[in-house]
Design a protein around this motif. Sequence first.
Motif, PDB file in Angstrom:
ATOM      1  N   ILE A 251     -17.576  -8.278  -4.777  1.00 36.21           N
ATOM      2  CA  ILE A 251     -18.229  -9.043  -5.839  1.00 36.21           C
ATOM      3  C   ILE A 251     -17.429  -8.867  -7.121  1.00 36.21           C
ATOM      4  O   ILE A 251     -17.216  -7.748  -7.598  1.00 36.21           O
ATOM      5  N   HIS A 252     -16.941  -9.967  -7.675  1.00 31.87           N
ATOM      6  CA  HIS A 252     -16.112  -9.911  -8.877  1.00 31.87           C
ATOM      7  C   HIS A 252     -16.863 -10.345 -10.138  1.00 31.87           C
ATOM      8  O   HIS A 252     -16.357 -10.201 -11.246  1.00 31.87           O
ATOM      9  N   GLY A 253     -18.055 -10.877  -9.959  1.00 26.17           N
ATOM     10  CA  GLY A 253     -18.852 -11.346 -11.084  1.00 26.17           C
ATOM     11  C   GLY A 253     -20.102 -12.013 -10.544  1.00 26.17           C
ATOM     12  O   GLY A 253     -20.397 -11.953  -9.351  1.00 26.17           O
ATOM     13  N   ASP A 254     -20.829 -12.693 -11.428  1.00 26.29           N
ATOM     14  CA  ASP A 254     -22.075 -13.328 -11.000  1.00 26.29           C
ATOM     15  C   ASP A 254     -21.847 -14.412  -9.957  1.00 26.29           C
ATOM     16  O   ASP A 254     -22.698 -14.644  -9.083  1.00 26.29           O
ATOM     17  N   ASP A 255     -20.692 -15.099 -10.013  1.00 25.84           N
ATOM     18  CA  ASP A 255     -20.472 -16.205  -9.073  1.00 25.84           C
ATOM     19  C   ASP A 255     -19.057 -16.190  -8.484  1.00 25.84           C
ATOM     20  O   ASP A 255     -18.566 -17.214  -8.023  1.00 25.84           O
ATOM     21  N   ALA A 256     -18.399 -15.018  -8.502  1.00 28.96           N
ATOM     22  CA  ALA A 256     -17.052 -14.907  -7.945  1.00 28.96           C
ATOM     23  C   ALA A 256     -17.053 -13.843  -6.843  1.00 28.96           C
ATOM     24  O   ALA A 256     -17.489 -12.712  -7.058  1.00 28.96           O
ATOM     25  N   PHE A 257     -16.542 -14.207  -5.673  1.00 24.55           N
ATOM     26  CA  PHE A 257     -16.623 -13.327  -4.512  1.00 24.55           C
ATOM     27  C   PHE A 257     -15.341 -13.402  -3.678  1.00 24.55           C
ATOM     28  O   PHE A 257     -14.613 -14.400  -3.712  1.00 24.55           O
ATOM     29  N   THR A 258     -15.107 -12.347  -2.922  1.00 22.67           N
ATOM     30  CA  THR A 258     -14.099 -12.355  -1.861  1.00 22.67           C
ATOM     31  C   THR A 258     -14.795 -11.908  -0.578  1.00 22.67           C
ATOM     32  O   THR A 258     -15.436 -10.862  -0.553  1.00 22.67           O
ATOM     33  N   ILE A 259     -14.667 -12.733   0.441  1.00 27.27           N
ATOM     34  CA  ILE A 259     -15.345 -12.491   1.716  1.00 27.27           C
ATOM     35  C   ILE A 259     -14.307 -12.251   2.810  1.00 27.27           C
ATOM     36  O   ILE A 259     -13.292 -12.950   2.885  1.00 27.27           O
ATOM     37  N   TYR A 260     -14.572 -11.263   3.657  1.00 26.48           N
ATOM     38  CA  TYR A 260     -13.759 -11.046   4.854  1.00 26.48           C
ATOM     39  C   TYR A 260     -14.595 -11.528   6.033  1.00 26.48           C
ATOM     40  O   TYR A 260     -15.682 -11.001   6.299  1.00 26.48           O
ATOM     41  N   LEU A 261     -14.087 -12.533   6.712  1.00 28.43           N
ATOM     42  CA  LEU A 261     -14.881 -13.243   7.701  1.00 28.43           C
ATOM     43  C   LEU A 261     -14.126 -13.312   9.018  1.00 28.43           C
ATOM     44  O   LEU A 261     -12.926 -13.591   9.050  1.00 28.43           O
ATOM     45  N   LYS A 262     -14.828 -13.091  10.125  1.00 29.07           N
ATOM     46  CA  LYS A 262     -14.220 -13.114  11.460  1.00 29.07           C
ATOM     47  C   LYS A 262     -14.629 -14.373  12.206  1.00 29.07           C
ATOM     48  O   LYS A 262     -15.809 -14.711  12.264  1.00 29.07           O
ATOM     49  N   MET A 263     -13.630 -15.063  12.749  1.00 39.94           N
ATOM     50  CA  MET A 263     -13.881 -16.261  13.533  1.00 39.94           C
ATOM     51  C   MET A 263     -14.421 -15.882  14.905  1.00 39.94           C
ATOM     52  O   MET A 263     -14.013 -14.890  15.504  1.00 39.94           O
ATOM     53  N   ARG A 264     -15.293 -16.730  15.430  1.00 41.60           N
ATOM     54  CA  ARG A 264     -15.807 -16.544  16.780  1.00 41.60           C
ATOM     55  C   ARG A 264     -15.802 -17.870  17.521  1.00 41.60           C
ATOM     56  O   ARG A 264     -15.707 -18.943  16.921  1.00 41.60           O
ATOM     57  N   GLN A 265     -15.892 -17.788  18.833  1.00 44.21           N
ATOM     58  CA  GLN A 265     -16.085 -18.958  19.702  1.00 44.21           C
ATOM     59  C   GLN A 265     -14.997 -20.016  19.525  1.00 44.21           C
ATOM     60  O   GLN A 265     -15.244 -21.215  19.610  1.00 44.21           O
ATOM     61  N   GLY A 266     -13.751 -19.562  19.264  1.00 43.20           N
ATOM     62  CA  GLY A 266     -12.637 -20.489  19.204  1.00 43.20           C
ATOM     63  C   GLY A 266     -12.600 -21.375  17.973  1.00 43.20           C
ATOM     64  O   GLY A 266     -11.867 -22.377  17.939  1.00 43.20           O
ATOM     65  N   ASN A 267     -13.376 -21.063  16.940  1.00 47.07           N
ATOM     66  CA  ASN A 267     -13.363 -21.872  15.725  1.00 47.07           C
ATOM     67  C   ASN A 267     -12.036 -21.726  14.987  1.00 47.07           C
ATOM     68  O   ASN A 267     -11.384 -20.686  15.055  1.00 47.07           O
ATOM     69  N   LYS A 268     -11.638 -22.754  14.268  1.00 51.81           N
ATOM     70  CA  LYS A 268     -10.407 -22.767  13.495  1.00 51.81           C
ATOM     71  C   LYS A 268     -10.726 -22.717  12.008  1.00 51.81           C
ATOM     72  O   LYS A 268     -11.860 -22.979  11.582  1.00 51.81           O
ATOM     73  N   ILE A 269      -9.713 -22.432  11.221  1.00 54.37           N
ATOM     74  CA  ILE A 269      -9.919 -22.315   9.780  1.00 54.37           C
ATOM     75  C   ILE A 269     -10.354 -23.649   9.180  1.00 54.37           C
ATOM     76  O   ILE A 269     -11.149 -23.693   8.231  1.00 54.37           O
ATOM     77  N   ASN A 270      -9.859 -24.759   9.744  1.00 53.38           N
ATOM     78  CA  ASN A 270     -10.283 -26.071   9.233  1.00 53.38           C
ATOM     79  C   ASN A 270     -11.773 -26.302   9.459  1.00 53.38           C
ATOM     80  O   ASN A 270     -12.448 -26.945   8.641  1.00 53.38           O
ATOM     81  N   ASP A 271     -12.294 -25.795  10.573  1.00 53.92           N
ATOM     82  CA  ASP A 271     -13.731 -25.914  10.826  1.00 53.92           C
ATOM     83  C   ASP A 271     -14.521 -25.177   9.752  1.00 53.92           C
ATOM     84  O   ASP A 271     -15.553 -25.661   9.263  1.00 53.92           O
ATOM     85  N   LEU A 272     -14.038 -24.016   9.393  1.00 58.17           N
ATOM     86  CA  LEU A 272     -14.707 -23.235   8.357  1.00 58.17           C
ATOM     87  C   LEU A 272     -14.676 -23.963   7.014  1.00 58.17           C
ATOM     88  O   LEU A 272     -15.703 -24.064   6.324  1.00 58.17           O
ATOM     89  N   LEU A 273     -13.500 -24.484   6.664  1.00 60.22           N
ATOM     90  CA  LEU A 273     -13.371 -25.170   5.379  1.00 60.22           C
ATOM     91  C   LEU A 273     -14.305 -26.380   5.313  1.00 60.22           C
ATOM     92  O   LEU A 273     -14.960 -26.619   4.286  1.00 60.22           O
ATOM     93  N   ASN A 274     -14.373 -27.129   6.383  1.00 59.32           N
ATOM     94  CA  ASN A 274     -15.260 -28.290   6.406  1.00 59.32           C
ATOM     95  C   ASN A 274     -16.722 -27.892   6.268  1.00 59.32           C
ATOM     96  O   ASN A 274     -17.539 -28.645   5.729  1.00 59.32           O
ATOM     97  N   THR A 275     -17.041 -26.688   6.742  1.00 64.97           N
ATOM     98  CA  THR A 275     -18.419 -26.212   6.696  1.00 64.97           C
ATOM     99  C   THR A 275     -18.855 -25.827   5.286  1.00 64.97           C
ATOM    100  O   THR A 275     -19.997 -26.092   4.878  1.00 64.97           O
ATOM    101  N   VAL A 276     -17.945 -25.175   4.532  1.00 61.15           N
ATOM    102  CA  VAL A 276     -18.362 -24.583   3.255  1.00 61.15           C
ATOM    103  C   VAL A 276     -17.861 -25.326   2.025  1.00 61.15           C
ATOM    104  O   VAL A 276     -18.288 -25.022   0.907  1.00 61.15           O
TER     105      VAL A 276
END
Length: 309
Positions: A251-276
């Motif tokens: 947590i870097h501030g009220d609305d700034a964050f860094t997340i470490y996230l693990k992919m599952r079920q063969g998802n790709k980074i583009n799928d994640l980007l489209n989601t969020v």
Amino acid sequence: MISVENISKYFNRQTILHDISFSLEKGEILGLLGPNGAGKTTLMRIINHIISADKGHVTYDGKLLKEKHLINIGYLPEERGLYQSMSVEKQIIYLGKLRGLSSTEAKTQMEYWLKRFGIQAWKKKRIEELSKGMAQKVQFICTVLHDPEVLILDEPFSGFDPINIELIRKELLNFKKQGKSIIISTHNMNNVEEICDRAILINEGHKVLEGTVHELRHQFKEGIYKISFVGNMIAFANALWAGYEIIDKEIHGDDAFTIYLKMRQGNKINDLLNTVIDHISITGIEEVLPSMENVFVKSINAQNEIVSE
């Protein structure tokens, strides 16, 4: 420059090395890794003709390695061996002459290296008067004094503080630029990542892994991404589905964050980007690769599990 071909070594019916093969290319830094007792030092001694292999052979520049070739090799053993009552100057010149230098050549090279390391004032001191780190510098100078084409260094960073580790690291990179070939056995995984082109991992006398540092780190990646964003953390988490797992956050501030996230079920980074992408503003994203230390530990653990089965 050096080719190790099917080397095996046995002591008292115990296998120390089993069918080890690898090559050291010109202008390359090769990391020789493994836990204590893996056989690294034995392998280095075989290359340097200190002990002989029971099977296999070593070649130098395409020819069977013989005593005459050792003049082109600089060897730094893990067990440091300087004459304690001898002065730094006499020690360096003596070992330089053993490597084929004349007294004048050895003295010229000594002056160059003492000045390069900023230790001219130590020249008349006896080895026994030096700290461990100082003696380590003298041993390193003795190893490179005759300007060898190949360096074989067993724990070259041992006994040094961070400043002197960086000093030695820079010298090794300079040697690489000059086209010299270097084998390093070390437990300092940070230096493996920073200066080694390739790495070989041996465990209980067997070669477990070999490849470029880049290849080995990618081989053991786990689909973890580091994502920095500005926005609402709850909205980000709610946008994810079961195909992703948040394993850590900063947590870097009220609305700034860094997340470490693990992919599952063969998802790709583009799928994640489209989601969020509709819920947050991404400021940075990168794949997290395992460190060489993690590669080392996972490989050794996996090998030990296989052996125990």
